[in-house]
Design an enzyme around this catalytic site. Structure first.
Site, PDB file in Angstrom:
ATOM      1  N   GLY A   1       0.920  -1.193   0.124  1.00 13.87           N
ATOM      2  CA  GLY A   1      -0.014   0.037  -0.114  1.00 13.87           C
ATOM      3  C   GLY A   1       0.796   1.314  -0.038  1.00 13.87           C
TER       4      GLY A   1
ATOM      5  N   ASP B   1      -4.907   1.272  10.558  1.00 14.33           N
ATOM      6  CA  ASP B   1      -6.143   0.871  10.902  1.00 14.33           C
ATOM      7  C   ASP B   1      -6.122   0.314  12.245  1.00 14.33           C
ATOM      8  OD1 ASP B   1      -8.950  -0.242  10.924  1.00 14.33           O
ATOM      9  OD2 ASP B   1      -8.561  -1.406   9.222  1.00 14.33           O
ATOM     10  N   THR B   2      -6.363  -0.834  12.724  1.00 19.28           N
ATOM     11  CA  THR B   2      -6.198  -1.405  13.854  1.00 19.28           C
ATOM     12  C   THR B   2      -4.942  -1.129  14.748  1.00 19.28           C
ATOM     13  OG1 THR B   2      -5.247  -3.551  13.436  1.00 19.28           O
ATOM     14  CG2 THR B   2      -7.525  -3.339  13.160  1.00 19.28           C
TER      15      THR B   2
HETATM   16  C1  PRP Z   1      -2.900  -2.455   5.003  1.00 15.24           C
HETATM   17  C2  PRP Z   1      -2.072  -1.289   5.262  1.00 15.24           C
HETATM   18  C3  PRP Z   1      -1.222  -1.503   6.508  1.00 15.24           C
HETATM   19  C4  PRP Z   1      -2.315  -2.472   7.179  1.00 15.24           C
HETATM   20  C5  PRP Z   1      -2.884  -1.529   8.170  1.00 15.24           C
HETATM   21  O1  PRP Z   1      -2.264  -3.467   4.333  1.00 15.24           O
HETATM   22  O2  PRP Z   1      -1.114  -0.930   4.164  1.00 15.24           O
HETATM   23  O3  PRP Z   1      -0.033  -2.291   6.328  1.00 15.24           O
HETATM   24  O4  PRP Z   1      -3.128  -2.988   6.247  1.00 15.24           O
HETATM   25  O5  PRP Z   1      -3.828  -2.168   9.081  1.00 15.24           O
HETATM   26  P1  PRP Z   1      -3.729  -2.425  10.680  1.00 15.24           P
HETATM   27  O6  PRP Z   1      -3.620  -1.121  11.173  1.00 15.24           O
HETATM   28  O7  PRP Z   1      -5.128  -2.952  11.229  1.00 15.24           O
HETATM   29  O8  PRP Z   1      -2.673  -3.526  11.013  1.00 15.24           O
HETATM   30  P2  PRP Z   1      -2.913  -4.789   3.689  1.00 15.24           P
HETATM   31  O9  PRP Z   1      -2.908  -5.814   4.637  1.00 15.24           O
HETATM   32  O10 PRP Z   1      -4.085  -4.243   3.037  1.00 15.24           O
HETATM   33  O11 PRP Z   1      -1.845  -5.036   2.386  1.00 15.24           O
HETATM   34  P3  PRP Z   1      -1.719  -4.042   1.190  1.00 15.24           P
HETATM   35  O12 PRP Z   1      -0.865  -2.693   1.946  1.00 15.24           O
HETATM   36  O13 PRP Z   1      -0.693  -4.970   0.387  1.00 15.24           O
HETATM   37  O14 PRP Z   1      -2.777  -4.021   0.525  1.00 15.24           O
END
Ligand code: PRP
Length: 175
Positions: free
Chosen positions: A42, A101-102
């Site tokens: 991301g 997010d979390t």
């Molecule tokens: C997303 C984002 C963070 C994570 C945050 O990645 O890039 O790394 O989720 O979430 P959290 O605070 O709940 O731990 P994702 O798993 O969507 O993977 P990507 O970046 O490869 O799309």
């Protein structure tokens, strides 16, 4: 299909990235090379834009993690799937995320990176869903706080779609 509704425009992102880059450049001036660690996938667009606007020496690394999921519910457990290529011992490190997010991913990364004896570990995220954050995680540089909506674009995806939209948009995921 219609394009996602604009939540944060391309020009608002650009202005904020300029501000963040200026602040980071000021804070790390005369501290040697800053190691920017982008969390795949991301962060790749944010990291590209941010890193090019810094006025300090920098080195780019990437790291990849995977969250354990049960359906659409994340368990909070995080696993490293790709590591950085160079030692960070004695270096100033800035972890660059697209979204917190979390908070479990960032907390895991901070703890893991700190155990490698860097000079410092700080964090920068473009977006933060503060109302959803479950753990006490320090965000040193923040682009925008957002509500609990499904956002895409500027690196963020929904099922690998819409990552390369130039703005942050909101969608309603299909059930
Ligand atoms: C997303 C984002 C963070 C994570 C945050 O990645 O890039 O790394 O989720 O979430 P959290 O605070 O709940 O731990 P994702 O798993 O969507 O993977 P990507 O970046 O490869 O799309």
């Amino acid at each position: 299909m219609q394009n996602p509704k604009v939540l944060i425009s391309e020009s608002d992102i650009s202005t904020r990235v300029d501000e963040l880059a200026a602040q980071i450049s000021k804070d790390y001036a005369n501290k040697g090379e800053l190691v920017l660690i982008g969390v795949l996938k991301g962060s790749f667009i944010f990291l590209a834009d941010l890193s090019r606007r810094l006025s300090i020496p920098r080195h780019i690394e990437f790291i990849a993690v995977s969250s354990y999921e049960h359906g659409s519910i994340r368990s909070g457990a995080v696993r490293l799937v790709m590591d950085v290529r160079r030692s960070i011992e004695g270096k100033h490190v800035l972890v660059v995320e697209d979204i917190v997010d979390t908070g479990h991913t960032l907390l895991y990364l901070i703890d893991m990176l700190k155990s490698r004896n860097p000079a410092s570990v700080k964090t920068c995220t473009l977006l933060h869903k503060a109302h959803r954050t479950e753990v006490d995680v320090e965000i040193d540089y923040l682009g925008f706080n957002i509500a609990d909506e499904w956002v895409v674009g500027y690196g963020l995806d929904y099922d690998e779609k819409d990552r390369t939209l130039p703005y942050i948009g909101v969608i309603e995921p299909e059930e």
